[in-house]
Design an enzyme around this catalytic site. Structure first.
Site: not given
Length: 140
Positions: A11, A59, A87, A93, A104, A114
């Site tokens: 991200k 959100f 995962r 998260t 993370r 995150n």
């Protein structure tokens, strides 16, 4: 164990921090092979379409704004049980709840920023990979 493909997104926050290589090393060090990868600046329409399942949630607007705030790296990972393995590598998260050593825990600042996204099921992986990649772009 089954060989699977899954989508991962590094991200905008992690791209800004210049930790792309460190995240890729975590994947590769855990027997996940990068079989497709590109850097992309998501448009608002792309981010809204990708996260459409969250449209009614509070959100959604913040998520879309965050995902278009800078470039992302979209990649396809392949390996035995790739979805679950990815995962686990991502961690919770909320980075404050993520196990030390996960992506993370190491690189995320908040539940909103995150660091990574990962497909949560085989159906999601299939849909998400097709969203970003043509079959010809994925190494076999």
């Amino acid at each position: 164990m089954s060989v699977e493909k899954t989508l991962s997104i590094i991200k905008p926050d992690a791209v800004r921090k210049n930790v792309i290589g460190q995240i890729l090393s975590k994947f590769e060090g855990n027997d996940l092979k990068v079989v497709a990868m590109k850097m992309k600046q998501l448009s608002q329409a792309e981010a809204e379409a990708f996260y459409a399942e969250h449209k009614e949630r509070g959100f959604f607007g913040d998520l879309v704004r965050f995902m278009i705030s800078g470039p992302v790296i979209v990649l396809v990972l392949a390996g035995n049980n790739a979805i679950l393995k990815n995962r686990e590598l991502m961690g919770a998260t909320d980075p404050k709840k993520a196990t030390p050593g996960t992506i993370r825990a190491d690189f995320a600042d908040s539940i909103d920023e995150n660091a990574v996204h990962g497909s949560d099921s085989e159906a999601a992986a299939t849909r998400e990979i097709a969203f970003f990649f043509d079959a010809a772009e994925i190494a076999h």
